[in-house]
Scaffold this motif. Sequence first.
Motif, PDB file in Angstrom:
ATOM      1  N   VAL A  41      34.251  53.983  44.871  1.00 28.49           N
ATOM      2  CA  VAL A  41      34.250  52.519  44.789  1.00 28.49           C
ATOM      3  C   VAL A  41      34.898  52.022  43.502  1.00 28.49           C
ATOM      4  O   VAL A  41      35.267  50.842  43.404  1.00 28.49           O
ATOM      5  N   VAL A  42      35.040  52.891  42.503  1.00 30.03           N
ATOM      6  CA  VAL A  42      35.644  52.487  41.233  1.00 30.03           C
ATOM      7  C   VAL A  42      37.167  52.598  41.341  1.00 30.03           C
ATOM      8  O   VAL A  42      37.716  53.695  41.431  1.00 30.03           O
ATOM      9  N   ILE A  43      37.828  51.475  41.349  1.00 29.49           N
ATOM     10  CA  ILE A  43      39.292  51.429  41.476  1.00 29.49           C
ATOM     11  C   ILE A  43      39.858  51.193  40.075  1.00 29.49           C
ATOM     12  O   ILE A  43      39.971  50.059  39.604  1.00 29.49           O
ATOM     13  N   ASP A  44      40.197  52.294  39.406  1.00 32.26           N
ATOM     14  CA  ASP A  44      40.620  52.216  38.014  1.00 32.26           C
ATOM     15  C   ASP A  44      42.108  51.946  37.846  1.00 32.26           C
ATOM     16  O   ASP A  44      42.543  51.483  36.793  1.00 32.26           O
ATOM     17  N   ASN A  45      42.902  52.222  38.862  1.00 31.03           N
ATOM     18  CA  ASN A  45      44.361  52.064  38.756  1.00 31.03           C
ATOM     19  C   ASN A  45      44.856  50.804  39.475  1.00 31.03           C
ATOM     20  O   ASN A  45      45.994  50.750  39.925  1.00 31.03           O
ATOM     21  N   TYR A  46      43.994  49.791  39.548  1.00 26.35           N
ATOM     22  CA  TYR A  46      44.352  48.611  40.333  1.00 26.35           C
ATOM     23  C   TYR A  46      45.572  47.885  39.766  1.00 26.35           C
ATOM     24  O   TYR A  46      46.350  47.288  40.512  1.00 26.35           O
ATOM     25  N   ASP A  47      45.757  47.930  38.438  1.00 25.84           N
ATOM     26  CA  ASP A  47      46.920  47.267  37.858  1.00 25.84           C
ATOM     27  C   ASP A  47      48.206  47.903  38.372  1.00 25.84           C
ATOM     28  O   ASP A  47      49.185  47.203  38.673  1.00 25.84           O
ATOM     29  N   SER A  48      48.231  49.231  38.493  1.00 26.08           N
ATOM     30  CA  SER A  48      49.401  49.916  39.041  1.00 26.08           C
ATOM     31  C   SER A  48      49.582  49.598  40.519  1.00 26.08           C
ATOM     32  O   SER A  48      50.701  49.458  41.007  1.00 26.08           O
ATOM     33  N   ILE A  49      48.470  49.487  41.241  1.00 23.97           N
ATOM     34  CA  ILE A  49      48.542  49.131  42.669  1.00 23.97           C
ATOM     35  C   ILE A  49      49.174  47.754  42.836  1.00 23.97           C
ATOM     36  O   ILE A  49      50.025  47.533  43.718  1.00 23.97           O
ATOM     37  N   LEU A  50      48.786  46.821  41.972  1.00 27.55           N
ATOM     38  CA  LEU A  50      49.265  45.445  42.099  1.00 27.55           C
ATOM     39  C   LEU A  50      50.734  45.286  41.736  1.00 27.55           C
ATOM     40  O   LEU A  50      51.325  44.221  41.940  1.00 27.55           O
ATOM     41  N   ALA A  51      51.348  46.356  41.202  1.00 29.04           N
ATOM     42  CA  ALA A  51      52.781  46.327  40.910  1.00 29.04           C
ATOM     43  C   ALA A  51      53.608  46.772  42.109  1.00 29.04           C
ATOM     44  O   ALA A  51      54.837  46.780  42.042  1.00 29.04           O
ATOM     45  N   THR A  52      52.946  47.138  43.207  1.00 28.56           N
ATOM     46  CA  THR A  52      53.639  47.628  44.398  1.00 28.56           C
ATOM     47  C   THR A  52      53.533  46.616  45.530  1.00 28.56           C
ATOM     48  O   THR A  52      52.898  45.561  45.398  1.00 28.56           O
ATOM     49  N   ASP A  53      54.114  46.957  46.666  1.00 23.54           N
ATOM     50  CA  ASP A  53      53.947  46.149  47.880  1.00 23.54           C
ATOM     51  C   ASP A  53      52.801  46.682  48.727  1.00 23.54           C
ATOM     52  O   ASP A  53      52.563  46.204  49.840  1.00 23.54           O
ATOM     53  N   ASP A  54      52.079  47.656  48.195  1.00 24.28           N
ATOM     54  CA  ASP A  54      51.033  48.369  48.934  1.00 24.28           C
ATOM     55  C   ASP A  54      49.658  47.876  48.489  1.00 24.28           C
ATOM     56  O   ASP A  54      48.818  48.646  48.027  1.00 24.28           O
ATOM     57  N   ILE A  55      49.418  46.558  48.597  1.00 24.51           N
ATOM     58  CA  ILE A  55      48.179  45.961  48.109  1.00 24.51           C
ATOM     59  C   ILE A  55      47.269  45.632  49.294  1.00 24.51           C
ATOM     60  O   ILE A  55      47.654  44.863  50.175  1.00 24.51           O
ATOM     61  N   PRO A  56      46.069  46.187  49.335  1.00 24.55           N
ATOM     62  CA  PRO A  56      45.146  45.862  50.431  1.00 24.55           C
ATOM     63  C   PRO A  56      44.782  44.377  50.440  1.00 24.55           C
ATOM     64  O   PRO A  56      44.677  43.749  49.375  1.00 24.55           O
ATOM     65  N   ALA A  57      44.594  43.825  51.617  1.00 23.51           N
ATOM     66  CA  ALA A  57      44.245  42.410  51.751  1.00 23.51           C
ATOM     67  C   ALA A  57      42.798  42.175  51.334  1.00 23.51           C
ATOM     68  O   ALA A  57      41.931  43.037  51.522  1.00 23.51           O
ATOM     69  N   VAL A  58      42.540  41.005  50.776  1.00 27.85           N
ATOM     70  CA  VAL A  58      41.193  40.614  50.346  1.00 27.85           C
ATOM     71  C   VAL A  58      40.968  39.158  50.736  1.00 27.85           C
ATOM     72  O   VAL A  58      41.822  38.307  50.504  1.00 27.85           O
ATOM     73  N   ASP A  59      39.805  38.888  51.342  1.00 28.00           N
ATOM     74  CA  ASP A  59      39.430  37.518  51.694  1.00 28.00           C
ATOM     75  C   ASP A  59      38.603  36.851  50.602  1.00 28.00           C
ATOM     76  O   ASP A  59      38.738  35.649  50.358  1.00 28.00           O
ATOM     77  N   VAL A  60      37.717  37.634  49.991  1.00 24.67           N
ATOM     78  CA  VAL A  60      36.803  37.101  48.982  1.00 24.67           C
ATOM     79  C   VAL A  60      36.842  37.999  47.758  1.00 24.67           C
ATOM     80  O   VAL A  60      36.782  39.227  47.880  1.00 24.67           O
ATOM     81  N   LEU A  61      36.924  37.387  46.588  1.00 28.62           N
ATOM     82  CA  LEU A  61      36.921  38.123  45.332  1.00 28.62           C
ATOM     83  C   LEU A  61      35.704  37.686  44.529  1.00 28.62           C
ATOM     84  O   LEU A  61      35.542  36.501  44.230  1.00 28.62           O
ATOM     85  N   ILE A  62      34.837  38.646  44.209  1.00 26.95           N
ATOM     86  CA  ILE A  62      33.709  38.387  43.326  1.00 26.95           C
ATOM     87  C   ILE A  62      34.112  38.846  41.928  1.00 26.95           C
ATOM     88  O   ILE A  62      34.604  39.959  41.769  1.00 26.95           O
ATOM     89  N   ARG A  63      33.924  37.984  40.931  1.00 32.41           N
ATOM     90  CA  ARG A  63      34.338  38.373  39.572  1.00 32.41           C
ATOM     91  C   ARG A  63      33.147  38.409  38.634  1.00 32.41           C
ATOM     92  O   ARG A  63      32.395  37.443  38.519  1.00 32.41           O
TER      93      ARG A  63
END
Length: 613
Positions: A301-323
Amino acid sequence: MADVWDGAVEPLQVQKEALTPGQELALYVSAFFDELRRCGVREVVVCPGSRSTPLSIVAYKSPMNVFVDVDERGAAFLALGMAKAYGRPVAVICTSGTAVGNMLPAVMEAQSSRVPLIILSGNRPPVLQGVGAPQTCDQQKIFGDYVSLYRQMPLPSADERTIAYARQMAMEATSAAAGAHDSSFGANGGSLVDAGPVHLDFPFDEPLNPDLSAPGLFKLGARGRTDKDLPGRIGAWSALGPHRAADILRYLEGKRVAVVCGERTIAGGGQVEELLKWATHMNYPLLADPLSRLRVFDESVVIDNYDSILATDDIPAVDVLIRFGRWPVSKRLTTWVQKTNPVQIVVDPRETRDFTCSTDIFVRTTPIGFVSALAQAEKSLKRTGEGKGAQAACLHEWDEANRRALGRIMKVGALNEGFEGVFIQETIRQLPEGSLLFCGNSMTIRGVDTFYTKREKPLAVLCNRGLNGIDGTLSTAIGAAQAFPQTAVLVGDLSFLHDLNALALQGEMLIRQQEGYVMPSIVVVCLNNGGGAIFDMLPQKTEDPYYARLFYTPQQMKVSGAAETFGLPYRQAATRQEYVAAWEDLRGVPGLSVIEVTLPLQGVKDRFAPYWG
């Protein structure tokens, strides 16, 4: 009046160029009042006056319960009485000058009695301040420490950013005024425990009459969502009551949810375990900032490389973001959220800290309080199981993307020199488990965000991210290092230069050592590229000569000379092998020591690009 409030709120595209000043004024103020209403304000006391005309007219046009009192002092106390009786924030409107000052007694009483009072004052615009304009004085923070929150509002405009800010400030003001509730009476009861007055000052230029024919009155900027869609616009509770927590759970069911975990999301200890257990049970991916304290756990569940993921076109869809916590280091995250516009639930005990002004639900509690409340509420709900498959798929997609990003990041292990990532990765390897990694801002913390993964050893990672500055970096790091046997301080050359005098603390530690003080080992790693490489990322980068001088700020500091001046052990490295050898010499050495790593000034963006997708 009801026609402007009823029905679904659709996203509006208003052509700002086609609006008159009066229409822009009306849209700006009506967006603010709409948000007050969504946040639970129902009563407004109006004091007659000229400069507050836009506030008064729009309040009257709204379905608020409007009361009029010619005496500002009495009006503020009238609103105070309502707030005491109703147990919710009440607003009071006044004009500029002494009118505002006349409200001080009621503000003082509200502060002492913890009563939720919202002062909305009209004011002259900045161009009329300090030039002898009538009925004009400095109203900024006029109530001093007697208010829980003060904000100087922007000049009226119907542009997207200003409208979003107006709505956000309505939410922040209501939350600060309402404080928290004693939740022992459940979600729908309880007493205010830290309520108080707030003050928002609105500068208005002439003409002051809002044009109420403006398209989208009370609807512009409402993010296309109705109160029926969301389980309450604002939560001001010390802990979520069972009813409200259940509402949130029902709303989340069937949606793809992700959790953003910023700096100091969790205090530590059993709270971390509770968060991980909850996220695993709910299949919620935790997008973990390097300062969140979550990257020490190798959980799916710990997504540590999300910044690298967000630099690609391979980003999973999200409806709700809890911050949870403050916005993370990653600028890509901010850009992605603004582009995809998910529903945002912000959880914080004080304020949203949302500079994007896009919060949909603000729950005023701690992250662990939110987790505990939702976990308890789920036990009492008869869940249908509908949508759990979609959420499991969402987590799986994030986990798979995270693994692919890790593969890119690990390729840095084959490199030997000339890249910041080589030395950041090697620093993590050289530190013993449980050590402190203190990061400077700019490129250093961004490099750690990329190369400190959850599969590394557990480390404490700290950084001065409050204002993102370089001031006092070495001093702060040396202070934090007192709690750890071994510390690495990763800083750029400008941060090193900016706080050079901190190295004199070596003398203080030596004196204290004679008194029985156990001196920690603090290795300061200066990533010296001869200037500010972070500016290589700026979109305004140019080949013009002024750019290098004003932004790269090239310098010729001799790090070796600085180390010698303060009597510190010093090593220099340009390759991985030299760097490892330097660490072998200095690791565990009591007090301060310095390793200088020489790097090229230009091209940092290109050097990082392969690891960002």
